[in-house]
Design a protein around this motif. Structure first.
Motif, PDB file in Angstrom:
ATOM      1  N   ARG A  83       0.856  -1.190   0.000  1.00 23.65           N
ATOM      2  CA  ARG A  83       0.000   0.000   0.000  1.00 23.65           C
ATOM      3  C   ARG A  83       0.890   1.239   0.000  1.00 23.65           C
ATOM      4  NH1 ARG A  83      -5.013  -1.874   3.865  1.00 23.65           N
ATOM      5  NH2 ARG A  83      -5.188  -3.941   2.872  1.00 23.65           N
ATOM      6  N   LYS A  84       0.475   2.225  -0.759  1.00 29.08           N
ATOM      7  CA  LYS A  84       1.279   3.451  -0.853  1.00 29.08           C
ATOM      8  C   LYS A  84       1.515   4.043   0.531  1.00 29.08           C
ATOM      9  CE  LYS A  84       0.151   4.908  -5.565  1.00 29.08           C
ATOM     10  NZ  LYS A  84      -0.774   5.689  -6.407  1.00 29.08           N
ATOM     11  N   ALA A  94      -3.710  -1.947  -7.385  1.00 24.96           N
ATOM     12  CA  ALA A  94      -4.795  -1.004  -7.090  1.00 24.96           C
ATOM     13  C   ALA A  94      -4.260   0.430  -7.050  1.00 24.96           C
ATOM     14  CB  ALA A  94      -5.451  -1.369  -5.756  1.00 24.96           C
ATOM     15  N   GLU A  95      -5.176   1.341  -7.111  1.00 24.39           N
ATOM     16  CA  GLU A  95      -4.844   2.776  -7.081  1.00 24.39           C
ATOM     17  C   GLU A  95      -4.000   3.149  -5.870  1.00 24.39           C
ATOM     18  OE1 GLU A  95      -5.380   5.963  -8.717  1.00 24.39           O
ATOM     19  OE2 GLU A  95      -5.196   4.404 -10.264  1.00 24.39           O
ATOM     20  N   ASP A  96      -4.315   2.538  -4.739  1.00 26.29           N
ATOM     21  CA  ASP A  96      -3.615   2.907  -3.497  1.00 26.29           C
ATOM     22  C   ASP A  96      -2.424   1.994  -3.219  1.00 26.29           C
ATOM     23  OD1 ASP A  96      -4.967   0.615  -2.894  1.00 26.29           O
ATOM     24  OD2 ASP A  96      -5.589   1.285  -0.888  1.00 26.29           O
ATOM     25  N   GLU A  97      -1.995   1.262  -4.260  1.00 25.90           N
ATOM     26  CA  GLU A  97      -0.842   0.377  -4.103  1.00 25.90           C
ATOM     27  C   GLU A  97       0.299   0.820  -5.015  1.00 25.90           C
ATOM     28  OE1 GLU A  97      -2.823  -3.937  -2.926  1.00 25.90           O
ATOM     29  OE2 GLU A  97      -2.627  -3.393  -5.047  1.00 25.90           O
TER      30      GLU A  97
END
Lengths: 349, 349, 349, 349
Positions: free
Chosen positions: D294-295, D322-325
């Motif tokens: 995860r970011k 994913a977007e937040d990764e």
């Protein structure tokens, strides 16, 4: 009275005519046309053996690709101190060989002195990585100063080349002029003497743009198609070069043109001999005469339309040119006429 | 029925005639003759500004020296995946730039897709030494597959070039064919769109051997005289190129020849449209038509003297060519006649 | 009694210790570590200005990349006839500059003669494309034969460089040895004299492998990060070079080591002066002594474990070396001890 | 928690100690010392045959000189699309080969797909001068993404190489890591599989600066001494590399270090397996793990001192992040400790 260079002349009418004759119709490009093949075969005939021939656009290209074909890392080639490859090609030989060095060798009359060559070669002992490794010897025939290596002089260089397992290259930008002077065959001036690769120039002797790289042993030319293409020297309408060679070789036109150029230079030289105002710096054997003339005469001649270049005197002329004199280079060509020579002599000799 | 390439044609009679007209007499060599100067001035007129022009011998030379003129260590140039520079020049651009890399960019219709270009450029962040540094963008006009960048498509690429401070090169081996198709001026297709350097080809459009490297800003060409000479592309009798350009530009001959070639291709394409045996792989806008024909028909046509090459289908045609069909490339030229086209269509369409 | 070369010595204990001290823990690679930055700042201090510093692995790399950074097509650099760049680097400078030529310049005492330099430069008139274009002047400090350019001698060369708008490079493989001999600051021996780029060598003076390329004007080094990486000279664990420099500069160790080497050479030279069997070929100012010894003595010394190379006599010694004598090169280093010198002298002097 | 790269680690104590042990006394320079010879013999032992070994300073040098040793005009080498030679060396391979091209080949798991390779090779029919000529195939073992070619996968590539008479090069920057993973001998992973030239890297696995170019057939290395010297990669105090190899090979230290690095990566991977916050992007086999985290976790870890790089996701991961990764690269080394791994896992997994 244009003696600036043989490349100031245009194209000989018979070569222009050959070009015209072969100009229409379709033909395979990139050297694959029937005419290209025919000229390649003609080279075999001219050299009395199967050679590998590659048309290129300039003499600089021929010389540079010749050296590129024998290229070695850390390579060192040997040429005369005044050779075209080292003096007049803007580093093209170094560029096409990725930095292989040209080592200037001394020698009188524009020719490599075998002893000097041997001495330079000693600086590169086999396996001594710091110095680099010898990769070729290059001679110019005729030389930059109008002289010619006699067959036995080529032998002497070739023997050294062989002893060091080095290929021998001949820059023949004025090949024909040397040939007719020596009165030998192309074979006798090249592979029979040990020459491996030849830059065969025709542009200066009456073509527009026709140079050929000739490998005496086709095996040695295996990478050349790639070397030439990568060097941007594979012409799409290659037959425009082939057509010029067609006219060039027909009825031995090329030898006639060279004989004419040389004869014009001889006429010039004869005129200098009987002059007490001007004289030749040394004896030319081909179509370049180097004359010591009075500066005032040179200016006057130019004012009357004569064109020629001043030349930096070689060391051998140290102290032999007076303050009010200048060394000039006078190049004759197929297009030079008797009246050009005589008119010029009248002005300076 | 020769459709192998436009470089299978010889020279157009009017260009041959111009060459002939300028063939005798003496003239300064290495690009210094009056005729050379006259043609350089003509280029200024053609491009409606002062440009720097350098004659070279081949299109490969023009492209390679264009890139060499903007060379940077670790340099990376961007071109279409099927561009001539990356597909057909044996690594000459890399050789003349000492190893600068060409990065293939995707895009439909033989043209760089601006988004793909932007995406490739992102792989080279400024100062990231491991990846190298962008040094140029190169587009081909007309493209290798007969299409043409519309002015606004050139704008789109030029905008990216400007945003990255990169020079924009145009490979104009078939410049005239694109020009007459777009019906714009040379200026409108080049510097008014942001093109900095142009390979201006005339060989394929009726000359023997006449290519020019054109710098829209002469300041950018300051090292080019040395680059060209070192590349063995400075011709001694340079006027033989100048003379061809003389004929080429006279009375706008070059535009007429390109219009003729394009018209022959259009005639061919029209014939394919009305056929139910053969069809065009895509819509050509210039003088190259890519036709899907039955293999048997192709063989039969060859047996009757037609000449043309098979072509590797681009991905866009995946699944669209039947087992018994083949993609062929058909190139027209100034020398193509109605009867060549019609005769060929009769055999395959 | 090892006088073969200063690179036969290993590493000085204090430098080994500095390397050891900086060997564990993690640090950013490719020159980005704190230690790398610290040493870069140290160079600013040493040179009393903001310089751009690039660590490289060999002196050949430093010299070659220095020339590559000022590279021009058809470029020609001028160096002394016996310079390391032209005699001992296997064509690396030519390779890294894609074929730019090195022109040997004559001069006594291993130093370029300003008049000879001016005379060579005249062979390259601005814009004369056939000859190529000057691109740099390179001097060696200390020279290959143990001499040193006095400050005013550097001035004389720098003045010529400036007059021709040419960058001045200094090969400082033995920079420290020259520095302590002249008793000036690094600034006074470089940029205050007009030196633009410096190969700063530390390997011969006690490091394992520590060379730096120093640009006096950081602006001129903008492409160097790419030039260095492309030349395979960007070291991942760059701090192993930085750590060596750390020990090298600490407490001015580098100057002490150079003083020691020079003193050992002076001791050797003094011994030769008082000998009537052997003598110095010329006066050394740094850590290389060239001694003319009897062949028999040289052989005897080798038999007893002395190591040194014979040297090709320069022309200046023509006729001054007897048949039974030989010219030898004796190099001292930080590791040379009094007893090495005295033991050797006992055998040959 | 430093996972930026294995080259962020310093030197392993036992290698530092070997360097120290060999640091004093005099020894012949430029690779001629006894220690150099001893290590060369050790390489013969390691590879169970007589090989030719050349020490160089960087992996980029090893790869580039390997390709230079098989260089051909218009040459084309084939490597995986993500190979270090094509992605991370700033064009050094192209520079050292004077412009020979690298062609990217597709393939899953960072490995060349034999079918894709065959397909790319078809674009270069023998003698087709426009395309250039194949000159080498290069594989990376371990790959850039932590995977390893199984012996039979090397066989498959080697078979293609043999069929096209092409030399097979292996970039072994992480040779040891692959070796211990496969549990084979160096011979079994190289010449017994058909590998001709190997870049044998030791720097990333615990040395300061120790890379070797290994030719399985010494005959093929005949020009390498000149190639290396001209490339500025012949080190004067070469024994500083030899000494590192001495410690590296002693008691099979090198294999132990590689086993440790791999084990640390496996521990990391195991931790990811049991996490539901983070996961591996694919299965690593050596010392590089590519984790999707995860970011926010990545940022938090960095804030706590963890160091690692984000990585551009390969196409195979399209739609799987994913977007937040973010995809991160985590490299372990001899210096990585259990607590580094566990501490990092605690923060992101």
């Amino acid at each position: 009275m244009i003696f600036s260079s043989d490349n100031w002349a245009g194209v000989h009418p018979r070569i222009a005519e050959a070009l015209h004759r072969n100009s229409d119709g379709f033909a395979a490009s990139y050297g694959a046309s029937d005419l290209d093949k025919e000229i390649e075969a003609k080279f075999n005939e001219v050299f009395e053996r199967e050679v590998a021939v590659f048309f290129v656009g300039t003499g600089t290209a021929a010389n540079s690709l010749a050296l590129a074909s024998v290229n070695r890392p850390g390579g060192v080639s040997f040429c005369h101190r005044e050779a075209h490859v080292i003096e007049d090609e803007c580093g093209a030989p170094e560029f096409f060989t990725h930095g292989a060095r040209l080592v200037p060798v001394d020698g009188g009359n524009g020719k490599i002195d075998p002893d000097e060559l041997r001495s330079e070669l000693k600086r590169f002992p086999p396996g001594f990585v710091h110095a680099g490794q010898p990769m070729a010897i290059s001679i110019t025939q005729a030389t930059e100063i109008g002289t010619v290596y006699a067959p036995e002089e080529i032998d002497a260089i070739a023997e050294i080349a062989k002893a060091h397992a080095l290929p021998l290259h001949m820059d023949g930008a004025r090949f024909a002029n040397a040939l007719v002077e020596l009165d030998v065959t192309p074979a006798e001036m090249t592979w029979k003497r040990g020459v491996d690769v030849l830059s065969f120039g025709a542009t200066k002797n009456g073509c527009w743009c026709a140079e050929a790289l000739v490998f005496m042993d086709p095996e040695k030319a295996r990478d050349l198609p790639f070397i030439r293409k990568r060097a941007a020297q594979l012409f799409s309408k290659s037959r425009f070069i082939a057509a010029q060679f067609h006219g060039y070789f027909e009825d031995d036109l090329w030898l006639d043109l060279a004989r004419h150029s040389n004869a014009m230079a001889a006429r010039l030289q004869d005129g200098l001999k009987s002059s007490n105002r001007a004289r030749a710096g040394w004896t030319s054997q081909t179509n370049e005469v180097f004359a010591i003339v009075r500066k005032a005469d040179a200016e006057a001649a130019r004012a009357k339309g004569a064109a020629f270049y001043d030349w930096t005197p070689p060391r051998a002329l140290n102290g032999m040119i007076a303050e009010d004199e200048v060394l000039t280079r006078l190049v004759t060509s197929f297009a030079t006429r008797d009246e050009d020579v005589d008119g010029f002599l009248e002005l300076v000799a």
